[in-house]
Design an enzyme around this catalytic site. Structure first.
Site, PDB file in Angstrom:
ATOM      1  N   ALA A 211       0.867  -1.173   0.000  1.00 46.00           N
ATOM      2  CA  ALA A 211       0.000   0.000   0.000  1.00 46.00           C
ATOM      3  C   ALA A 211       0.905   1.223   0.000  1.00 46.00           C
ATOM      4  CB  ALA A 211      -0.883  -0.016   1.234  1.00 46.00           C
TER       5      ALA A 211
ATOM      6  N   GLY B 241       0.444  -4.921   0.892  1.00 44.55           N
ATOM      7  CA  GLY B 241      -0.719  -4.950   0.003  1.00 44.55           C
ATOM      8  C   GLY B 241      -0.434  -5.649  -1.327  1.00 44.55           C
TER       9      GLY B 241
ATOM     10  N   GLU C 263      -0.830  -9.186  -0.556  1.00 46.15           N
ATOM     11  CA  GLU C 263      -2.267  -9.361  -0.292  1.00 46.15           C
ATOM     12  C   GLU C 263      -3.062  -9.390  -1.601  1.00 46.15           C
ATOM     13  OE1 GLU C 263      -2.164  -6.149   2.647  1.00 46.15           O
ATOM     14  OE2 GLU C 263      -3.166  -7.480   4.047  1.00 46.15           O
TER      15      GLU C 263
ATOM     16  N   GLU D  74       4.269  -5.198   7.454  1.00 46.12           N
ATOM     17  CA  GLU D  74       3.504  -4.127   8.115  1.00 46.12           C
ATOM     18  C   GLU D  74       3.958  -3.843   9.540  1.00 46.12           C
ATOM     19  OE1 GLU D  74       2.248  -6.329   6.079  1.00 46.12           O
ATOM     20  OE2 GLU D  74       0.755  -5.389   4.791  1.00 46.12           O
TER      21      GLU D  74
HETATM   22  N1  COA Z   1       4.580   3.066  -0.564  1.00 44.05           N
HETATM   23  C1  COA Z   1       4.989   4.198  -1.104  1.00 44.05           C
HETATM   24  N2  COA Z   1       6.124   4.316  -1.814  1.00 44.05           N
HETATM   25  C2  COA Z   1       6.877   3.220  -1.965  1.00 44.05           C
HETATM   26  C3  COA Z   1       6.521   1.985  -1.419  1.00 44.05           C
HETATM   27  C4  COA Z   1       5.310   1.926  -0.686  1.00 44.05           C
HETATM   28  N3  COA Z   1       4.843   0.785  -0.157  1.00 44.05           N
HETATM   29  N4  COA Z   1       7.468   1.071  -1.716  1.00 44.05           N
HETATM   30  C5  COA Z   1       8.399   1.716  -2.442  1.00 44.05           C
HETATM   31  N5  COA Z   1       8.043   3.024  -2.590  1.00 44.05           N
HETATM   32  C6  COA Z   1       8.777   4.073  -3.297  1.00 44.05           C
HETATM   33  C7  COA Z   1       9.958   4.569  -2.501  1.00 44.05           C
HETATM   34  O1  COA Z   1       9.552   5.534  -1.548  1.00 44.05           O
HETATM   35  C8  COA Z   1      10.800   5.162  -3.603  1.00 44.05           C
HETATM   36  O2  COA Z   1      10.249   6.402  -3.991  1.00 44.05           O
HETATM   37  P1  COA Z   1      11.217   7.707  -4.192  1.00 44.05           P
HETATM   38  O3  COA Z   1      12.154   7.290  -5.288  1.00 44.05           O
HETATM   39  O4  COA Z   1      10.279   8.782  -4.595  1.00 44.05           O
HETATM   40  O5  COA Z   1      11.909   7.911  -2.886  1.00 44.05           O
HETATM   41  C9  COA Z   1      10.587   4.194  -4.770  1.00 44.05           C
HETATM   42  O6  COA Z   1       9.336   3.536  -4.486  1.00 44.05           O
HETATM   43  C10 COA Z   1      11.658   3.147  -4.915  1.00 44.05           C
HETATM   44  O7  COA Z   1      11.790   2.466  -3.690  1.00 44.05           O
HETATM   45  P2  COA Z   1      13.190   2.291  -2.911  1.00 44.05           P
HETATM   46  O8  COA Z   1      12.877   2.080  -1.458  1.00 44.05           O
HETATM   47  O9  COA Z   1      14.103   3.411  -3.250  1.00 44.05           O
HETATM   48  O10 COA Z   1      13.724   0.962  -3.578  1.00 44.05           O
HETATM   49  P3  COA Z   1      14.745  -0.086  -2.918  1.00 44.05           P
HETATM   50  O11 COA Z   1      15.148  -0.995  -4.051  1.00 44.05           O
HETATM   51  O12 COA Z   1      15.800   0.589  -2.149  1.00 44.05           O
HETATM   52  O13 COA Z   1      13.869  -0.938  -1.885  1.00 44.05           O
HETATM   53  C11 COA Z   1      11.881  -2.106  -1.127  1.00 44.05           C
HETATM   54  C12 COA Z   1      12.787  -1.744  -2.320  1.00 44.05           C
HETATM   55  C13 COA Z   1      10.658  -2.812  -1.690  1.00 44.05           C
HETATM   56  C14 COA Z   1      12.624  -3.048  -0.179  1.00 44.05           C
HETATM   57  C15 COA Z   1      11.496  -0.816  -0.364  1.00 44.05           C
HETATM   58  O14 COA Z   1      10.963   0.097  -1.308  1.00 44.05           O
HETATM   59  C16 COA Z   1      10.435  -1.026   0.707  1.00 44.05           C
HETATM   60  O15 COA Z   1      10.739  -1.536   1.772  1.00 44.05           O
HETATM   61  N6  COA Z   1       9.185  -0.590   0.429  1.00 44.05           N
HETATM   62  C17 COA Z   1       8.125  -0.633   1.396  1.00 44.05           C
HETATM   63  C18 COA Z   1       7.611  -2.035   1.605  1.00 44.05           C
HETATM   64  C19 COA Z   1       6.518  -2.054   2.635  1.00 44.05           C
HETATM   65  O16 COA Z   1       6.718  -1.815   3.804  1.00 44.05           O
HETATM   66  N7  COA Z   1       5.286  -2.370   2.170  1.00 44.05           N
HETATM   67  C20 COA Z   1       4.175  -2.529   3.028  1.00 44.05           C
HETATM   68  C21 COA Z   1       3.348  -1.304   3.037  1.00 44.05           C
HETATM   69  S1  COA Z   1       1.940  -1.513   4.088  1.00 44.05           S
END
Ligand code: COA
Length: 258
Positions: free
Chosen positions: A64, A110, A113, A133
């Site tokens: 999400a 999400g 999910e 989460e």
């Molecule tokens: N919501 C909003 N933005 C998200 C996102 C999310 N769930 N997951 C990734 N993004 C965005 C990042 O903020 C970043 O945006 P920016 O370039 O404007 O800063 C972009 O997507 C790329 O992500 P980044 O974190 O730089 O990539 P990474 O390769 O370093 O890491 C992940 C990849 C998936 C490990 C990391 O993005 C992450 O942990 N995301 C969140 C996962 C999460 O907690 N999901 C559950 C949500 S309830």
């Protein structure tokens, strides 16, 4: 549609979640667009199977959109989960048209999910899945606590949710979370191959089968009874007439989908 792409190839529709710069994170607009897309594809009788995939090579859906709910109140949080489940996650699970998730990278929160709401899943070998989460101080809200336990068992679901760890595609296959693991370059074609097999069968019978299988996971519903009712229903369809006639005439059935 701003956040998703829809492409039709024969009887298969491919829905691509298209926010690659945000790793296809599900914001409110994307959830609404997905609801609109699934609704209209389900009404389109020429579409017999749907594949959902993320754009780019990195992510299916990374969760999400955290930026949208970081300041939410208790009431807003509850509404976010309820609306999301209604518009997308329960909606996909209960769709009459088969929906296959092609998990082409991160499927987190999400994203996992959504994949779990689909009728089944195929993953690329680089895919990573988890429910992180609790690292944000919240729990899965789009059905994850329920569907993960259904798919992988309670103990594994508890561990995945509590540790917030990611599992790789092979582990997901061992857990029964995904049915197949293939190289990323082959993922879409491989999934289309499965979808094509589905499109040759009776869409009416498949819709009734989806409903009967889902009945097992619905409180207060006797799945065996739903199976009996849906089995009986099939005897009144043109597809049943065609399927049985074609068998007896030793030819391939051409189902009218009625
Ligand atoms: N919501 C909003 N933005 C998200 C996102 C999310 N769930 N997951 C990734 N993004 C965005 C990042 O903020 C970043 O945006 P920016 O370039 O404007 O800063 C972009 O997507 C790329 O992500 P980044 O974190 O730089 O990539 P990474 O390769 O370093 O890491 C992940 C990849 C998936 C490990 C990391 O993005 C992450 O942990 N995301 C969140 C996962 C999460 O907690 N999901 C559950 C949500 S309830």
């Amino acid at each position: 549609m701003e956040n998703i792409l829809i492409e039709k190839q024969d009887a298969i529709a491919i829905v691509t979640i298209n926010r690659p710069t945000k790793l296809n994170a599900l914001n409110k607009a994307t959830i609404q667009e997905l609801n609109d897309a699934f609704k209209s594809l389900n009404e389109d009788k020429s579409v017999k199977a749907i594949i959902v995939i993320g754009s780019g090579e990195k992510a299916f859906v990374a969760g999400a959109d955290i930026s949208e709910f970081a300041n939410f109140s208790v009431k807003e949080g509850g509404k976010l989960a309820a609306e999301g489940q209604r518009l997308l996650f329960d909606f996909v699970q209960n769709l009459s048209t088969p929906v296959i998730a092609a998990v082409n990278g991160f499927a987190l929160g999400g994203g996992l999910e959504l994949a779990m709401s689909c009728h089944f899943r195929v993953a690329s070998d680089n895919a990573k899945m988890g429910l992180p989460e609790v690292t944000l101080g919240v729990i899965p809200g789009y059905g994850g606590t329920q569907r993960l336990a259904q798919l992988v068992g309670k103990g594994r679901a508890m561990e995945m949710i509590m540790t917030a760890g990611m599992i790789d595609a092979e582990t997901a296959k061992n857990y029964g979370l995904v049915n197949h693991v293939v190289a990323q370059a082959e993922l879409l074609d491989f999934t289309k191959g499965i979808a094509t097999k589905i499109t040759k069968n009776s869409s009416v019978a498949i819709a009734k089968a989806i409903q009967a299988v889902n009945a097992n996971y619905t409180d207060g519903v006797n799945g065996y009874q739903i199976e009996i009712e849906n089995f009986g229903f099939c005897f009144g369809t043109e597809d049943f007439k065609e399927g049985t006639t074609a068998f007896l005439e030793k030819r391939k059935a051409e189902f009218p989908g009625k």
